[in-house]
Design an enzyme around this catalytic site. Structure first.
Site, PDB file in Angstrom:
ATOM      1  N   ASP A 124     -27.010 -38.474 -22.841  1.00 48.30           N
ATOM      2  CA  ASP A 124     -26.977 -38.788 -21.392  1.00 48.30           C
ATOM      3  C   ASP A 124     -26.931 -40.354 -21.342  1.00 48.30           C
ATOM      4  OD1 ASP A 124     -28.438 -36.801 -18.829  1.00 48.30           O
ATOM      5  OD2 ASP A 124     -27.129 -38.662 -18.678  1.00 48.30           O
TER       6      ASP A 124
ATOM      7  N   GLU B 263     -31.399 -35.904  -9.425  1.00 47.19           N
ATOM      8  CA  GLU B 263     -32.174 -36.162 -10.633  1.00 47.19           C
ATOM      9  C   GLU B 263     -33.663 -36.401 -10.063  1.00 47.19           C
ATOM     10  OE1 GLU B 263     -28.702 -38.692 -12.753  1.00 47.19           O
ATOM     11  OE2 GLU B 263     -30.632 -38.349 -13.822  1.00 47.19           O
TER      12      GLU B 263
HETATM   13  O1  LIG Z   1     -23.285 -39.515 -14.710  1.00 50.78           O
HETATM   14  C1  LIG Z   1     -23.153 -39.193 -15.892  1.00 50.78           C
HETATM   15  C2  LIG Z   1     -24.733 -38.534 -16.353  1.00 50.78           C
HETATM   16  C3  LIG Z   1     -24.664 -37.202 -15.781  1.00 50.78           C
HETATM   17  O2  LIG Z   1     -23.707 -36.265 -16.302  1.00 50.78           O
HETATM   18  C4  LIG Z   1     -26.157 -36.436 -16.317  1.00 50.78           C
HETATM   19  O3  LIG Z   1     -26.059 -34.861 -15.563  1.00 50.78           O
HETATM   20  C5  LIG Z   1     -27.237 -37.118 -15.539  1.00 50.78           C
HETATM   21  O4  LIG Z   1     -28.442 -36.703 -16.140  1.00 50.78           O
HETATM   22  C6  LIG Z   1     -26.905 -38.485 -15.560  1.00 50.78           C
HETATM   23  N1  LIG Z   1     -27.774 -39.591 -15.096  1.00 50.78           N
HETATM   24  C7  LIG Z   1     -26.897 -40.754 -15.150  1.00 50.78           C
HETATM   25  C8  LIG Z   1     -27.788 -41.987 -14.444  1.00 50.78           C
HETATM   26  N2  LIG Z   1     -28.991 -41.710 -14.489  1.00 50.78           N
HETATM   27  C9  LIG Z   1     -29.752 -42.756 -13.836  1.00 50.78           C
HETATM   28  C10 LIG Z   1     -30.956 -42.516 -13.503  1.00 50.78           C
HETATM   29  C11 LIG Z   1     -31.686 -43.472 -12.739  1.00 50.78           C
HETATM   30  C12 LIG Z   1     -31.335 -44.856 -13.087  1.00 50.78           C
HETATM   31  C13 LIG Z   1     -29.853 -44.885 -13.555  1.00 50.78           C
HETATM   32  C14 LIG Z   1     -29.159 -44.149 -13.895  1.00 50.78           C
HETATM   33  C15 LIG Z   1     -25.913 -40.498 -15.435  1.00 50.78           C
HETATM   34  N3  LIG Z   1     -25.797 -39.213 -15.677  1.00 50.78           N
END
Ligand SMILES: OC[C@@H]1[C@@H](O)[C@H](O)[C@@H](O)c2nc(CNc3ccccc3)cn21
Length: 602
Positions: free
Chosen positions: A285, A490
């Protein structure tokens, strides 16, 4: 065509072997690297031979970019990839999890929790096929879907991305893989990736494993359960995806009994790859490697070593790719990561690329653009909305059902924060990562749909937030009040209270005290319903996060179609009961798993 890997008539494994034998270490590591769109440059893609690019969250070329704008972007990256020494095509990943939802103007389907309420695998497969078409039209060949989490606690911010709390129900919904990728032939070897052609996308079973079973529903938290429970509750849907030829599996941010999945060799390699025979790609991820250490991103080289040796094949870096490549090169050089591990990872990546036909058809088929947001796809989404609605109350007296509503009443009140808000009814992962309020794309709000469906002589009065005074000024035959949650994704969705936001509870009570009222709850999960509220309402529908086709709701409330949705999850009375388990004696829900009233057609 003299080289084996370029010959489409050669068996895939022969093409993989031939191409692997021609690759330098640098090129092999490049293939294991996925970077985010906003920092991707043609030079880096060509020189480093990068394997993949993604749109993280809802990242897009520019605001309100159309499907063709996306296709231009993806094809630009692809041309750079094809310029590399061996001309290995890249694939572009995006979270097309309820339609090609990041792109303006596409059909946005109900989120998974609403689809779980339909219990209709064939419908889900058709949604997958439609999603694949709209996604490929934008150039994207890889969808980070389905999420096959089995959601055990509604405090989890990703509860709505799950098809439900019951493993057998989630297993049925893995038909999305067949819709997205196409149906493998009878003799297709188990575990081997399968993508039928240019109208299909590579799918991604996520997040492996136990993301929906963490303690108190904490996102990216810790699942504290036995291996037996992990296997029979959370792992079985992955076996179904694998038997359907899923091309990729995404590792979970979460942990099992204290060990993070991104570094879990036993689960990623010994079980998923060796025991179950999964032959596709295990992808990390976003910054999944960085999150192995604390502070995040520290001791990176060691984190890379742990994750790659655990069985991660492709890394969603997605930003610090030079550091990733430098560290991994060092680890291979030093022998800490054996060459055999690198070769296994690259074989899997090449296998999927050959299976997906990317060498033969690397560029977007622009003729697909006509299906995007098409009437046919919106009708399919409307059918899904109809089948997802769960009727929780229908009349204060069961002998006098409140629904279906009289579409030829005199005057109707439509109210609530969610009655006329397309963004709210789409939820998270809609045009933007967190979703938002307002006209985020093309679609039909509940109010739009009511105006279309109701009789010509009915006076429809819309007040988002009516007051007792405004209510007393006129006589209303009945009220339709839509309330619920604002969008979230999330960890932003983690919530220990689960009360109806925006004082939706008070609004419902105030209106229902004066006017016969149908309440429509737009939410990614069950929310607290006070007994005093339930008594006051004449009818109550759980509509989940229906997406762009709000007329699926009016189809049912005005009696053109019957209610058939049933709860894919237990509806708690109080958060003190969480997590609930339908198999336990102490199980005491407000509405049980599988509950749903039927109605009559008019
Ligand atoms: O978007 C790509 C993946 C997604 O497929 C996953 O299900 C998910 O867990 C996921 N989260 C992020 C970005 N998360 C994030 C959280 C906090 C700060 C920056 C990015 C990207 N992705």
């Amino acid at each position: 065509i003299d080289v084996v890997y370029r010959n489409a008539n050669e068996p895939i494994e022969a093409r993989v072997k031939d191409l692997l034998s021609r690759m330098t270490i640098k090129e092999k590591l490049g293939q294991m690297t996925q970077i985010k769109r906003s920092i991707a440059t043609p030079t880096a893609i060509t020189d480093l031979g990068l394997g993949s690019i993604l749109s993280g969250g809802g990242s897009k070329p520019f605001e309100n970019a159309t499907t063709l704008d996306w296709a231009e972007m993806v094809d630009g990256f692809q041309r750079a990839a094809l310029e590399s020494r061996l001309g290995i095509p890249m694939f572009y990943g995006s979270d097309a999890i309820h339609g090609n939802n990041n792109v303006y103007g596409t059909t946005i389907f109900p989120h998974n929790i609403g689809l779980g309420a339909t219990r209709d695998p064939d419908l889900i497969e058709r949604i997958g096929a439609a999603t694949a078409l709209e996604t490929r039209a934008s150039g994207v060949q890889y969808a980070f879907a389905p999420c096959v989490a089995v959601c055990k606690d509604p405090r989890w911010g990703r509860y709505y991305e799950s098809y439900g709390e019951d493993t057998e129900l989630v297993r049925k919904m893995t038909s999305l893989v067949t819709g997205l990728q196409g149906k493998p032939p009878k003799d297709h070897p188990n575990g081997y990736p399968y993508v039928a052609g240019r109208k299909n996308v590579m799918a991604c079973a996520k997040h492996f494993v136990g993301d929906g079973g963490t303690d108190k529903g904490k996102n990216e938290g810790n699942a504290i359960i036995s291996y037996e429970d992990l296997e029979k509750i959370h792992m079985l849907p992955y076996q179904d995806c694998i038997s359907k030829g899923v091309s990729t599996v995404m590792a979970s941010y979460s942990s099992w009994n204290g060990t993070k999945l991104h570094s879990h060799r036993y689960l990623l390699t010994d079980i998923l790859k060796d025991k179950w025979g999964f032959k596709g790609i295990v992808i990390s991820d976003w910054e999944g490697i960085d999150r192995l250490s604390n502070p995040r991103g520290s001791n990176y080289r060691n984190a890379v070593s742990c994750a790659i040796n655990a069985g991660i094949d492709m890394v969603m870096v997605p930003t610090r790719y030079e550091l990733f490549l430098e560290d991994l090169a060092f680890l291979v050089e030093s022998g800490e990561v054996p060459m055999s591990r690198i070769d296994d990872a690259v074989e899997r990546i090449l296998r999927v690329k050959f299976a997906a036909g990317l060498f033969e058809y690397p560029m977007t088929d622009r003729s697909l653009v006509d299906v995007v947001g098409s009437k046919q796809h919106r009708e399919l989404a409307r059918e899904a909305v109809r089948k997802s609605l769960v009727l929780l109350k229908n009349g204060k007296d069961p002998r006098k059902p409140f629904l279906p509503l009289d579409r030829n009443a005199k005057r109707v009140l439509v109210a609530g924060t969610h009655a006329d808000d397309l963004g709210y009814q789409c939820g998270g992962w809609s045009v933007s990562w967190q979703g938002s309020s307002g006209r985020i794309t093309i679609g039909t709000t509940i109010l739009d749909a009511i105006k279309e469906a109701i009789g010509d002589n009915v006076e429809v009065v819309y007040e988002e937030n009516p007051t007792p005074k405004s209510l007393s000024l006129q006589d209303f035959s009945y009220a339709i009040v839509a309330v619920g949650e604002a969008p979230y994704s999330e960890s932003r969705g983690d919530n220990p209270e689960l009360t109806i936001p925006f004082n939706g509870d008070e609004l419902l009570k105030m209106v229902a005290a004066k006017i016969p009222t149908l309440a429509i709850l737009i939410s990614g999960r069950p929310l607290v319903l006070e007994p005093s509220l339930l008594e006051t309402l004449d009818a109550l529908i759980a509509a989940w996060l229906p997406g762009t086709e709000g007329n699926g709701i009016t189809d049912v409330i005005f009696g053109d179609y019957k209610f058939q949705g049933r709860l894919p999850v237990s509806w708690f009375k109080s958060v003190d009961q969480l997590p609930m388990d339908a198999h336990q004696k102490s199980y005491d829900p407000l509405f049980q798993l599988g509950y749903g009233l039927k109605s009559k057609v008019r």
